[in-house]
Scaffold this motif. Sequence first.
Motif, PDB file in Angstrom:
ATOM      1  N   SER A  11       0.595  -1.401  -0.122  1.00  0.00           N
ATOM      2  CA  SER A  11      -0.386  -0.224  -0.016  1.00  0.00           C
ATOM      3  C   SER A  11       1.545   1.066  -0.180  1.00  0.00           C
ATOM      4  O   SER A  11       0.708   2.153  -0.088  1.00  0.00           O
ATOM      5  CB  SER A  11      -0.797   0.114   1.438  1.00  0.00           C
ATOM      6  OG  SER A  11      -0.153   0.008   2.369  1.00  0.00           O
ATOM      7  N   GLY A  12       2.383   1.073   0.402  1.00  0.00           N
ATOM      8  CA  GLY A  12       2.821   2.152   0.287  1.00  0.00           C
ATOM      9  C   GLY A  12       3.821   2.475   0.985  1.00  0.00           C
ATOM     10  O   GLY A  12       4.379   3.943   1.409  1.00  0.00           O
ATOM     11  N   LYS A  13       3.723   2.137   2.373  1.00  0.00           N
ATOM     12  CA  LYS A  13       3.874   2.544   3.411  1.00  0.00           C
ATOM     13  C   LYS A  13       5.013   2.878   4.225  1.00  0.00           C
ATOM     14  O   LYS A  13       5.278   4.066   4.399  1.00  0.00           O
ATOM     15  CB  LYS A  13       4.208   1.696   4.643  1.00  0.00           C
ATOM     16  CG  LYS A  13       2.171   0.953   4.714  1.00  0.00           C
ATOM     17  CD  LYS A  13       2.590  -0.073   5.927  1.00  0.00           C
ATOM     18  CE  LYS A  13       2.390  -1.633   5.563  1.00  0.00           C
ATOM     19  NZ  LYS A  13       2.177  -2.294   4.480  1.00  0.00           N
ATOM     20  N   THR A  15       7.194   3.896   1.494  1.00  0.00           N
ATOM     21  CA  THR A  15       7.824   4.850   0.162  1.00  0.00           C
ATOM     22  C   THR A  15       7.131   6.125   0.691  1.00  0.00           C
ATOM     23  O   THR A  15       8.217   6.880   0.787  1.00  0.00           O
ATOM     24  CB  THR A  15       7.104   4.393  -1.581  1.00  0.00           C
ATOM     25  OG1 THR A  15       7.214   3.026  -1.523  1.00  0.00           O
ATOM     26  CG2 THR A  15       7.832   5.552  -2.256  1.00  0.00           C
ATOM     27  N   VAL A  16       5.755   6.230   1.310  1.00  0.00           N
ATOM     28  CA  VAL A  16       5.086   6.987   1.619  1.00  0.00           C
ATOM     29  C   VAL A  16       5.707   7.914   2.977  1.00  0.00           C
ATOM     30  O   VAL A  16       6.106   9.047   3.215  1.00  0.00           O
ATOM     31  CB  VAL A  16       3.981   6.788   1.731  1.00  0.00           C
ATOM     32  CG1 VAL A  16       3.399   8.254   2.759  1.00  0.00           C
ATOM     33  CG2 VAL A  16       3.021   6.588   1.062  1.00  0.00           C
ATOM     34  N   SER A  76       6.725   2.561   9.622  1.00  0.00           N
ATOM     35  CA  SER A  76       5.770   2.138   9.218  1.00  0.00           C
ATOM     36  C   SER A  76       5.784   0.522   9.539  1.00  0.00           C
ATOM     37  O   SER A  76       6.556  -0.590   9.911  1.00  0.00           O
ATOM     38  CB  SER A  76       6.430   1.875   7.309  1.00  0.00           C
ATOM     39  OG  SER A  76       7.445   1.106   7.541  1.00  0.00           O
ATOM     40  N   THR A 107      -6.098  -1.943  -6.749  1.00  0.00           N
ATOM     41  CA  THR A 107      -4.749  -1.182  -6.162  1.00  0.00           C
ATOM     42  C   THR A 107      -3.995  -2.331  -6.229  1.00  0.00           C
ATOM     43  O   THR A 107      -2.689  -2.264  -6.773  1.00  0.00           O
ATOM     44  CB  THR A 107      -4.802   0.130  -6.128  1.00  0.00           C
ATOM     45  OG1 THR A 107      -5.408   0.985  -6.634  1.00  0.00           O
ATOM     46  CG2 THR A 107      -3.460   0.420  -5.336  1.00  0.00           C
ATOM     47  N   ARG A 111      -0.447  -4.099  -7.811  1.00  0.00           N
ATOM     48  CA  ARG A 111       1.134  -3.932  -7.563  1.00  0.00           C
ATOM     49  C   ARG A 111       1.658  -4.919  -6.759  1.00  0.00           C
ATOM     50  O   ARG A 111       2.984  -5.889  -6.762  1.00  0.00           O
ATOM     51  CB  ARG A 111       1.276  -3.260  -5.858  1.00  0.00           C
ATOM     52  CG  ARG A 111       0.821  -1.620  -6.629  1.00  0.00           C
ATOM     53  CD  ARG A 111       0.575  -0.259  -5.267  1.00  0.00           C
ATOM     54  NE  ARG A 111       0.776   0.687  -5.697  1.00  0.00           N
ATOM     55  CZ  ARG A 111       0.160   1.637  -4.689  1.00  0.00           C
ATOM     56  NH1 ARG A 111       0.612   1.420  -3.666  1.00  0.00           N
ATOM     57  NH2 ARG A 111       0.573   2.567  -5.279  1.00  0.00           N
ATOM     58  N   VAL A 159       2.655   9.904  -5.137  1.00  0.00           N
ATOM     59  CA  VAL A 159       3.232  10.126  -3.160  1.00  0.00           C
ATOM     60  C   VAL A 159       3.531  11.278  -3.350  1.00  0.00           C
ATOM     61  O   VAL A 159       3.081  11.468  -1.836  1.00  0.00           O
ATOM     62  CB  VAL A 159       5.017   9.549  -3.832  1.00  0.00           C
ATOM     63  CG1 VAL A 159       5.271   9.397  -2.001  1.00  0.00           C
ATOM     64  CG2 VAL A 159       4.645   8.397  -3.936  1.00  0.00           C
TER      65      VAL A 159
END
Length: 171
Positions: A11-13, A15-16, A76, A107, A111, A159
């Motif tokens: 879910s992008g934890k 990266t974000v 994260s 999504t 991914r 992002v």
Amino acid sequence: MKIVLIGYMASGKSTVGKELSKKIYIPFIDLDNFIEEGEGKSVSKIFEENGEIYFRKKEHEYLKQLLDSEDNFVLSLGGGTPCYAGNMDMVLNSDTTSIYLKASLKTLYNRLQKQKATRPLVASISDEKLSEFIAKHLFERRFYYEKANFNLKIDDKKVSDIITELRILLH
Ligand code: S3P
């Protein structure tokens, strides 16, 4: 300030979290990496050699250690962290702001299909079965995720847009 990012795998934890940490000058910690450093081996190896129950026990201990510390961080969590060992209640009862990065099944499927190899829980699941696996898992897990202080939808967002929205929430 302690910020905790929650969400399903991919879910992008991380990266974000990394990006947010740079913008607000607070160190970033990825719980999986923190566990790997403490245990001296990768999460995949821990699953393989010690099993998931051992991993969940360690995950709880390392999370507690971080929440009990005086340090500021953007943390994260792993995708499963909030769903085991009372971890979500422990986060909610700590001095943190928690945010659920909420992604749709579509999504997550798109991914995860590309990133299966590095994720022990889905590595052996065929593409045909992956969507159903994620759907079932999300159904069980969102009960915990949605307890976060804030829920933020991330589908189709860059992002940089997510960071802008997070900064407004955290203000
Ligand atoms: C897990 C997610 C992983 C990692 C472990 C278990 C899960 O973290 O903690 O493989 O149960 O969803 P990411 O969400 O960072 O991939």
